[in-house]
Design a protein around this motif. Structure first.
Motif, short mmCIF file in Angstrom:
data_model
loop_
_atom_site.label_atom_id
_atom_site.label_comp_id
_atom_site.label_asym_id
_atom_site.label_seq_id
_atom_site.Cartn_x
_atom_site.Cartn_y
_atom_site.Cartn_z
N LEU A 1 0.75 -1.12 0.02
CA LEU A 1 -0.03 0.13 -0.07
C LEU A 1 0.86 1.36 -0.11
O LEU A 1 1.70 1.18 1.00
CB LEU A 1 -0.87 -0.04 1.29
N SER A 2 0.64 2.01 -1.06
CA SER A 2 1.21 3.46 -1.02
C SER A 2 0.94 4.44 0.01
O SER A 2 0.05 4.27 0.62
CB SER A 2 1.27 3.96 -2.32
N ARG A 3 1.96 5.40 0.48
CA ARG A 3 1.37 6.35 1.07
C ARG A 3 0.51 7.32 0.23
O ARG A 3 0.39 7.18 -0.86
CB ARG A 3 2.63 7.39 1.47
N PRO A 4 -0.48 8.10 0.81
CA PRO A 4 -1.18 9.11 -0.05
C PRO A 4 -0.17 9.83 -0.80
O PRO A 4 0.67 10.52 -0.58
CB PRO A 4 -1.84 10.09 1.19
N ILE A 5 -0.60 9.99 -2.05
CA ILE A 5 -0.06 10.85 -3.31
C ILE A 5 -1.08 11.94 -3.65
O ILE A 5 -2.16 11.82 -3.84
CB ILE A 5 0.10 9.81 -4.44
N HIS B 1 -5.87 15.13 -3.23
CA HIS B 1 -4.69 15.04 -2.24
C HIS B 1 -4.16 13.61 -1.63
O HIS B 1 -3.17 13.55 -1.17
CB HIS B 1 -4.46 16.22 -1.25
N ASN B 2 -5.15 12.67 -1.71
CA ASN B 2 -5.09 11.47 -0.95
C ASN B 2 -5.18 10.23 -1.64
O ASN B 2 -5.58 9.40 -1.29
CB ASN B 2 -5.75 11.19 0.43
N PHE B 3 -4.75 10.34 -2.93
CA PHE B 3 -4.92 9.18 -4.08
C PHE B 3 -3.77 8.16 -3.38
O PHE B 3 -2.89 8.34 -2.78
CB PHE B 3 -4.30 9.50 -5.42
N GLN B 4 -4.28 6.74 -3.47
CA GLN B 4 -3.12 5.73 -3.09
C GLN B 4 -3.44 4.44 -4.23
O GLN B 4 -4.54 4.40 -4.85
CB GLN B 4 -3.37 5.15 -1.66
N PHE C 1 -6.69 1.17 -7.34
CA PHE C 1 -6.47 2.64 -7.03
C PHE C 1 -7.69 3.10 -6.08
O PHE C 1 -8.72 2.42 -6.21
CB PHE C 1 -6.77 3.28 -8.15
N PHE C 2 -7.02 3.82 -5.11
CA PHE C 2 -8.10 4.47 -4.13
C PHE C 2 -8.85 5.70 -4.61
O PHE C 2 -7.90 6.59 -5.12
CB PHE C 2 -7.27 4.62 -2.84
N ASN C 3 -9.99 5.51 -4.85
CA ASN C 3 -10.99 6.85 -5.31
C ASN C 3 -11.09 7.45 -3.92
O ASN C 3 -12.29 7.22 -3.20
CB ASN C 3 -12.10 6.27 -6.04
N PRO C 4 -10.51 8.69 -3.61
CA PRO C 4 -10.80 9.59 -2.60
C PRO C 4 -12.16 10.23 -2.45
O PRO C 4 -13.00 10.43 -1.50
CB PRO C 4 -9.64 10.80 -2.52
N THR C 5 -12.68 10.47 -3.60
CA THR C 5 -13.77 11.23 -4.22
C THR C 5 -15.10 10.26 -3.52
O THR C 5 -15.97 10.50 -2.75
CB THR C 5 -14.36 11.70 -5.57
N LEU C 6 -14.96 9.07 -4.13
CA LEU C 6 -15.88 8.01 -3.42
C LEU C 6 -15.66 7.00 -2.63
O LEU C 6 -16.51 6.20 -1.98
CB LEU C 6 -16.25 7.10 -4.89
N ASN C 7 -14.46 7.13 -1.95
CA ASN C 7 -13.79 6.60 -0.77
C ASN C 7 -13.86 5.03 -1.07
O ASN C 7 -14.46 4.01 -0.45
CB ASN C 7 -14.65 6.81 0.52
N THR C 8 -13.82 4.65 -2.37
CA THR C 8 -13.70 3.18 -2.69
C THR C 8 -12.35 2.81 -3.44
O THR C 8 -11.46 3.48 -3.89
CB THR C 8 -14.66 3.03 -3.97
N TRP C 9 -12.27 1.30 -3.25
CA TRP C 9 -10.93 0.63 -4.13
C TRP C 9 -11.40 0.09 -5.21
O TRP C 9 -12.44 -0.70 -5.13
CB TRP C 9 -10.35 -0.12 -3.33
#
Length: 625
Positions: A119-123, A212-215, A167-175
């Protein structure tokens, strides 16, 4: 009189967990099982809280065991330099069926289970900071890319196994799953990808990812062999990835950032051993390799003027201290070459009489491009001359044994002067299913007879393998044995199941491995070596050096209870490394709270701890109780 017969095999690749199907039925009893065991490594994310800015790049050349905690939040995968075939750069990330502690997954099964992950850090994908800072739009042409390879030199992932990217979608809070590959063998893979690596590049055009918090997250699904053959049910289903790259202003046709990089590592400059006693080395003028060849590549669109340099020194400071002249040459875009020397242009010397350490470095450099990834520009060898002979490189990519009760296999060692054999070091792989019977074995030492195993000169019976998974087990002889010339150290199995001793697939056996299942000795058909080491000299314990990596002060041994914390008087994130008595890295941890956990599974005894901060490092000998 035992008969001798030699067979050879040139094929580099072979199926694991499969008996050889050839007309000589006795040879089908030689077994290679899948198992890679690596040093246990815990993971602690960086104390930095700010997300990473583009570009993001990781080729796994700067760490071993753990991934870089400044780039990743969590990982159970393993950074290594021994599993990949022809990687883009030195260092790859392995996904398999063992957890971060080098143990079989408790929730594992024979069908399908979630194994390793990264798991990456937030990008920060919300803004572009190169050039004129601005909010991200699809016109910024952001691409995510990486290379992957199934199996490597290990065991192939089955068809129902898989490697997955999310990919983590910060807008929808889904993987969201954005890519996946089903398992297959390397032989099948290279029919589609002749270089041995597949390149995956994915455009990120969905604006809901621009936060700001894509992973991103890699994970693999694996399966264990069933309990019909318990000693086969070990680690496997390998995937390797390399060169993860996320950046703007890319195209579908580009690959790596501009870089000059070594592709593979080198463990030893010795011809027949990775480690040997210093007095034995001094009696063998031909012990050093006649040449070296380290491949490297120009990952750029420019002709690079490359400088090559060799450095060698004896770490106690009273022997070899060598720096070569610079050797320059031009390397064309995207071309491979090799750091080649014949003969090796230095000799090893020391005023010490035993236990000598050398640091040897092969360096490449260029001023043609801005090469910001310098961790792949140097290959470092720590050449040890301790009180044991080691043929293997310390990494078990598979397991070895026979499927015939009372079958015997043995490894040939050559001494350059008479010596005294005190103990045998053996490394056994952990298995998922416990055998129904204790797989007792006999330790057998034989003299040479015309290049084949001869009469027994020592044996110790009814020994039990210890499937520790962390370290070599030291089997001390009841009485010392004087040895000279060629000797053979091996195992006679009591059961008809593989003993599953660690098997190093990176070291060619050069016809030094033999087996016997019917009264006749045969050369092994597998080009690797079982992890058997011979302790010689005046002590039955393998030597451990106070300068595992560099010459450093060694503090008084500190008692540490296993399963508890050792508190450190340090006020910043600290990396901890634990080494066993032969200098092998067993445990790596990042301490975020001024303390380090001593694993419960560590065998009581003496260890060497390296404590590394951002500004300094030192060594502490500890006693685990």
């Amino acid at each position: 009189m035992e008969q001798k017969l030699t067979f050879g095999m040139n094929s580099k690749f072979f199926p694991l967990l499969l008996l050889l199907t050839i007309s000589f039925s006795m040879i089908s009893q030689e077994i290679i099982s899948s198992c890679h065991v690596f040093p246990p490594h815990s993971f602690c994310s960086s104390t930095k809280s700010n997300p990473i800015k583009l570009p993001f790049y990781e080729d796994f050349s700067s760490t071993y065991g753990n991934v870089d905690s400044s780039k990743f939040s969590a990982s159970t995968s393993f950074v290594n330099r021994t599993f990949a075939i022809n990687p883009p750069t030195v260092g790859t990330l392995l996904f398999d069926a063992l957890n971060e502690r080098g143990e079989i997954y408790a929730h594992g099964n024979t069908y399908h289970f979630l194994a390793d992950s990264l798991l990456s850090r937030p990008i920060r994908l919300d803004s572009i900071f190169i050039g004129i800072p601005h909010k991200t739009t699809p016109a910024d042409s952001i691409y995510f890319s990486f290379f992957y390879q199934p199996q490597g030199i290990g065991e192939a992932p089955d068809q129902n196994d898989s490697l997955i990217l999310e990919f983590f979608n910060p807008t929808l809070n889904t993987w969201n799953r954005v890519w996946a590959s089903a398992g297959r063998s390397f032989q099948q893979f290279i029919q589609e990808y002749p270089t041995g690596w597949a390149y995956v590049i994915i455009p990120i055009i969905d604006t809901t990812y621009y936060r700001h918090n894509f992973q991103f997250k890699f994970k693999n699904y694996a399966s264990y062999a069933n309990n019909q053959f318990p000693t086969w049910s070990s680690n496997g289903d390998y995937w390797l990835i390399d060169a993860i790259y996320l950046n703007s202003q890319r195209t579908i046709h580009d690959s790596l950032p501009a870089d000059l990089a070594f592709k593979t590592d080198m463990i030893t400059i010795l011809k027949d051993y990775t480690s040997m006693p210093w007095n034995q080395f001094l009696n063998s003028p031909s012990a050093i390799k006649t040449s070296i060849s380290l491949p490297y590549k120009n990952h750029s669109s420019q002709i690079l003027n490359v400088s090559e340099l060799i450095k060698a020194k004896e770490l106690s400071g009273n022997g070899t201290n060598f720096i070569s002249p610079l050797l320059a040459n031009n390397l064309f875009p995207y071309k491979d070459t090799a750091f080649y020397r014949q003969p090796i242009p230095f000799t090893l010397s020391s005023t010490k009489t035993k236990n000598v350490d050398f640091k040897i470095q092969f360096c490449i450099n260029t001023n043609t491009i801005a090469d910001s990834f310098q961790s792949n520009d140097t290959i470092t060898i720590y050449q040890r001359f301790y009180n044991f002979f080691a043929i293997d490189d310390g990494s078990a990519e598979a397991g070895y044994g026979l499927s015939v009760a009372n079958g015997e296999f043995t490894l040939q060692f050559t001494l350059y002067k008479p010596d005294t054999l005190r103990a045998i070091l053996l490394f056994f792989n952990p298995v998922f299913f416990e055998p129904s019977e204790i797989p007792f074995f006999d330790l057998v030492i034989r003299k040479d007879e015309n290049g084949f195993p001869g009469n027994i000169i020592y044996q110790k019976t009814y020994l039990e393998p210890i499937y520790d998974g962390y370290q070599y087990i030291n089997y001390v002889l009841d009485e010392p044995v004087v040895i000279q010339g060629k000797i053979y150290i091996g195992i006679r199995q009591h059961l008809d199941e593989s003993i599953n001793i660690g098997f190093d697939l990176n070291t060619p056996n050069n016809n030094r491995l033999f087996f016997n299942v019917n009264g006749t000795w045969y050369n092994s058909l597998y080009n690797g070596v079982p992890m058997i080491r011979a302790v010689v000299g005046q002590s039955s314990e393998p030597y451990v050096s106070s300068n595992v990596l560099e010459s450093q002060p060694l503090l008084f041994p500190h008692p540490c209870p296993r399963g508890n914390y050792l508190f450190l008087n340090l006020q910043e994130p600290t990396k901890i490394f634990l080494y066993n008595l032969d200098g092998k890295l067993l445990y790596e941890s990042t301490s975020c709270e001024n303390k380090v956990f001593i694993p419960t599974e560590m065998t009581p005894g003496f260890y060497l701890m390296k404590i590394k901060t951002s500004s300094a490092e030192y060594y502490q000998q500890i006693i685990i109780q």
